[in-house]
Design a protein around this motif. Sequence first.
Motif, short mmCIF file in Angstrom:
data_model
loop_
_atom_site.label_atom_id
_atom_site.label_comp_id
_atom_site.label_asym_id
_atom_site.label_seq_id
_atom_site.Cartn_x
_atom_site.Cartn_y
_atom_site.Cartn_z
N GLY A 117 48.91 -15.07 -27.99
CA GLY A 117 50.09 -15.49 -27.24
C GLY A 117 51.34 -14.70 -27.53
N ILE A 118 51.22 -13.53 -28.16
CA ILE A 118 52.39 -12.70 -28.47
C ILE A 118 52.22 -11.36 -27.79
N ALA A 119 53.08 -11.06 -26.82
CA ALA A 119 53.03 -9.78 -26.12
C ALA A 119 54.17 -8.88 -26.57
N ASP A 120 54.00 -7.58 -26.35
CA ASP A 120 55.06 -6.59 -26.64
C ASP A 120 55.54 -6.69 -28.09
N ALA A 121 54.59 -6.69 -29.03
CA ALA A 121 54.94 -6.81 -30.45
C ALA A 121 54.93 -5.46 -31.15
N GLY A 122 54.87 -4.38 -30.37
CA GLY A 122 54.75 -3.05 -30.97
C GLY A 122 55.83 -2.73 -31.99
N ALA A 123 57.07 -2.98 -31.65
CA ALA A 123 58.17 -2.65 -32.56
C ALA A 123 58.11 -3.49 -33.83
N LEU A 136 45.00 -4.89 -33.52
CA LEU A 136 45.98 -5.91 -33.85
C LEU A 136 46.86 -6.29 -32.67
N ALA A 137 47.32 -5.29 -31.91
CA ALA A 137 48.17 -5.60 -30.75
C ALA A 137 47.41 -6.46 -29.74
N GLU A 138 46.15 -6.14 -29.50
CA GLU A 138 45.35 -6.92 -28.56
C GLU A 138 45.09 -8.32 -29.12
N THR A 139 44.84 -8.40 -30.43
CA THR A 139 44.65 -9.72 -31.06
C THR A 139 45.88 -10.59 -30.87
#
Length: 266
Positions: free
Chosen positions: A184-190, A176-179
């Motif tokens: 176009g969304i980076a650093d979405a971990g939190a 999901l993070a790579e998707t």
Amino acid sequence: MFLTSHFDAGPAAEDRSAPADAADRYRAPALDKGLDILEVLAEQPRGLTRAEIVKLMGVSPSQIYRMLERLVVRGYVSRVEGGDRYALSMKLFNLGTRHPPLRRLVAQAQPMMDEFAIEVRQSCHLVVPEHGHGIIIAQASPQGHWEFRGRVGGLLDLFATGSGLALLAFQHPDRLAETLRLWGIADAGARLAAIAGHLAEVREQGARVAPSAQFVGVTDISVPVRGPGDEAVAVLTCAHIDHPGEGGEDSRDRALARLQTLAASL
């Protein structure tokens, strides 16, 4: 579009000792200015004068004059109100809807969505991921005097709307993070960690049914349109409203079942 008067020697001629941001590595200033003009005009339904464009972009008039005229000649921008103002034409929209995968999906989905809207007496819309958002690419409305619907072309927050959360839920959790980076969304971990439990629940249920976070009295019913890898390539959403004399829960269950059949057909 105008090209600069020199040619880029390519990667072999770059100074590899100096780290370069990916966004700035292969700069094309003329192209950037043209895209900046289009993006500025996209936010202005009545268009802008040349002076207003210059002010918003923070550049000199000479830097955009020829670029703006070329955009007019190529049909991306039109003069309005006697030629004193510039506005986007429909060319970008037409190009977008001619993109083959999108065109095929809309062509197949639209008649089914129209049948759904008439049969269930609810509107529905089709959403795909686009540059960090969900975008509505098709919409169907019920017959009658009143309707509640999404607007074709509308951008949706992936983390705050039923359609967006459904798109996230039906991606492979391990990717999901790579998707999201591809979208176009980076650093979405939190942000992903905060909704991980909800996404898992939606995946288990096979659909997302929850009150709208935008409108009181509306229940978002979202189901995935799955691609070859069993991940969602699109989402069908019914923004369900209760009609007087109809059982609310029964009506929602009927809409969900019908929407799932539609998504499976696509």
